[in-house]
Write an enzyme that holds these catalytic residues in place. Structure first.
Site, PDB file in Angstrom:
ATOM      1  N   HIS A  66     -12.750 -20.019 -10.068  1.00  0.00           N
ATOM      2  CA  HIS A  66     -13.471 -21.376 -10.654  1.00  0.00           C
ATOM      3  C   HIS A  66     -14.613 -21.371 -11.658  1.00  0.00           C
ATOM      4  O   HIS A  66     -14.631 -22.290 -12.667  1.00  0.00           O
ATOM      5  CB  HIS A  66     -14.009 -21.941  -9.113  1.00  0.00           C
ATOM      6  CG  HIS A  66     -13.000 -22.041  -8.222  1.00  0.00           C
ATOM      7  ND1 HIS A  66     -13.438 -22.240  -6.828  1.00  0.00           N
ATOM      8  CD2 HIS A  66     -11.491 -21.932  -8.396  1.00  0.00           C
ATOM      9  CE1 HIS A  66     -12.027 -22.111  -6.159  1.00  0.00           C
ATOM     10  NE2 HIS A  66     -11.111 -22.092  -6.934  1.00  0.00           N
ATOM     11  N   HIS A  99      -6.741 -29.416  -8.399  1.00  0.00           N
ATOM     12  CA  HIS A  99      -7.325 -28.207  -7.995  1.00  0.00           C
ATOM     13  C   HIS A  99      -6.398 -26.930  -8.755  1.00  0.00           C
ATOM     14  O   HIS A  99      -6.860 -25.818  -8.953  1.00  0.00           O
ATOM     15  CB  HIS A  99      -7.802 -27.876  -6.552  1.00  0.00           C
ATOM     16  CG  HIS A  99      -8.531 -26.508  -6.246  1.00  0.00           C
ATOM     17  ND1 HIS A  99      -9.678 -26.451  -6.653  1.00  0.00           N
ATOM     18  CD2 HIS A  99      -7.821 -25.322  -5.956  1.00  0.00           C
ATOM     19  CE1 HIS A  99     -10.052 -24.994  -6.625  1.00  0.00           C
ATOM     20  NE2 HIS A  99      -9.120 -24.163  -6.409  1.00  0.00           N
ATOM     21  N   ASP A 116      -7.459 -24.235 -11.278  1.00  0.00           N
ATOM     22  CA  ASP A 116      -7.150 -22.705 -10.925  1.00  0.00           C
ATOM     23  C   ASP A 116      -6.395 -22.025 -12.207  1.00  0.00           C
ATOM     24  O   ASP A 116      -6.488 -21.097 -12.603  1.00  0.00           O
ATOM     25  CB  ASP A 116      -6.238 -22.415  -9.902  1.00  0.00           C
ATOM     26  CG  ASP A 116      -6.708 -22.456  -8.480  1.00  0.00           C
ATOM     27  OD1 ASP A 116      -8.291 -22.020  -8.397  1.00  0.00           O
ATOM     28  OD2 ASP A 116      -6.334 -22.521  -7.232  1.00  0.00           O
ATOM     29  N   HIS A 134      -1.090 -18.045  -9.033  1.00  0.00           N
ATOM     30  CA  HIS A 134      -2.018 -17.105  -9.787  1.00  0.00           C
ATOM     31  C   HIS A 134      -1.121 -16.052 -10.190  1.00  0.00           C
ATOM     32  O   HIS A 134      -1.211 -15.408 -11.580  1.00  0.00           O
ATOM     33  CB  HIS A 134      -2.961 -16.336  -8.901  1.00  0.00           C
ATOM     34  CG  HIS A 134      -4.535 -17.273  -8.451  1.00  0.00           C
ATOM     35  ND1 HIS A 134      -4.942 -17.841  -9.503  1.00  0.00           N
ATOM     36  CD2 HIS A 134      -4.917 -17.652  -7.408  1.00  0.00           C
ATOM     37  CE1 HIS A 134      -6.079 -18.514  -9.087  1.00  0.00           C
ATOM     38  NE2 HIS A 134      -5.903 -18.199  -7.598  1.00  0.00           N
TER      39      HIS A 134
HETATM   40 ZN    ZN Z   1      -9.013 -22.312  -6.662  1.00  0.00          ZN
END
Ligand code: ZN
Length: 297
Positions: free
Chosen positions: A79, A237, A241, A264
């Site tokens: 973040h 969000h 990310d 991710h």
């Molecule tokens: Zn996050």
């Protein structure tokens, strides 16, 4: 988009809970010279080891993005890294007295606010960009993420979780500092109540609470009493990310990112592919008009 490298005008400081340890963490971010990039220094260790925020240093992406050098780690950097990328800050030194960055409110807004309070300083060197010339894509198990030629930096992100509140949400945004600040920076991380309980029982997310995440219960209620900050806060969000992950390339890009249910791990697979597919991009300072249309064509 900024064409010159930027750093902060002055140092900033904050402290907050570490998501996984549940302990107080103190953070100071200093301006840094041109071509320094973003680096983290562990000031709780006597020789103050420094870790470069670069995807080659990534050792874990399962619960958060963790980077490491010589056995020293820094976790939950995504973040803060998104705040640097979104606010177009190229150079900074982050001093932290723990193995993780404080989670703050689960978004990037506390960091962007700190940055705006001290302001930004243009530096004497131009920014260097990855200009995408041919598509680069990775896909796995019905998820995909790719970067395509475009004359600016845009992201189109789609989420589609098997959950009534998280069914298909798609958003396209141009990434520039004001748009990031208004449209993305305030979007918080999210989780399910039973998942949070499981993590806590296993010694993770000890600092996790309604103060730093949107939590959804089994009856599909949002437990946070003020509800959502944006009606599609979840996809926003995920864009936040993604920006944190992409920042680990070490240079901004000019291209259109299209992500479908990515996370991710797949994002990091994309970074690996970008670096190896050298014929798909060129590095350039802010391209002249004709160069951009060549890249786009
Ligand atoms: Zn996050």
């Amino acid at each position: 988009m900024r064409t010159m490298q930027h750093t902060l005008s002055n140092s900033v400081h904050c402290s907050g809970i570490g998501l996984h340890s549940g302990k107080m963490v103190s953070l100071t971010i200093h301006p840094a010279p041109v071509n320094h990039g973003i680096k983290f220094a562990r000031v709780d260790i006597s020789h103050r080891p420094v870790i470069h925020a670069h995807f080659r240093q990534v050792i874990d992406t399962s619960l958060a993005t963790t980077i490491s050098s010589d056995g020293v780690i820094i976790s939950t950097i995504e973040h803060l890294m998104a705040a640097f990328t979104g606010m177009e800050i190229d150079n900074a030194l982050v001093e932290v007295d723990s193995f993780e960055i404080p989670i703050m409110d689960g978004s990037a807004e506390p960091f962007t606010r700190l940055f705006k309070n001290v302001g930004f300083r243009a530096q004497e060197s131009k920014r260097c960009f990855f200009v995408i010339r041919e598509p680069i894509e990775v896909a796995e198990d019905g998820k995909s993420v790719g970067i395509f030629p475009c004359d600016s930096f845009k992201i189109t992100y789609t989420i589609d979780f098997p959950h009534p509140m998280l069914k298909e949400q798609t958003l396209t945004i141009s990434v520039e500092n004001e748009i990031f600040e208004q449209e993305i920076s305030r979007a918080r991380t999210f989780g399910f109540a039973q998942q949070v309980d499981f993590l806590k029982k296993n010694g993770f997310a000890l600092g996790g609470s309604l103060d730093n995440a949107i939590v959804i219960d089994q009856s599909n209620n949002i437990l946070n009493k003020d509800g959502l900050r944006y009606s599609d806060e979840f996809v926003r969000h995920k864009i936040l990310d993604f920006l944190g992950d992409l920042s680990l390339l070490g240079m901004p890009i000019i291209g259109h990112v299209i992500a479908n249910k990515s996370g991710h791990t797949l994002n990091h697979a994309l970074l690996e592919k970008v670096i190896t597919q050298t014929r798909c991009w060129q590095t350039s300072t802010w391209p002249e008009e004709d160069k951009v249309s060549m890249a786009a064509g």
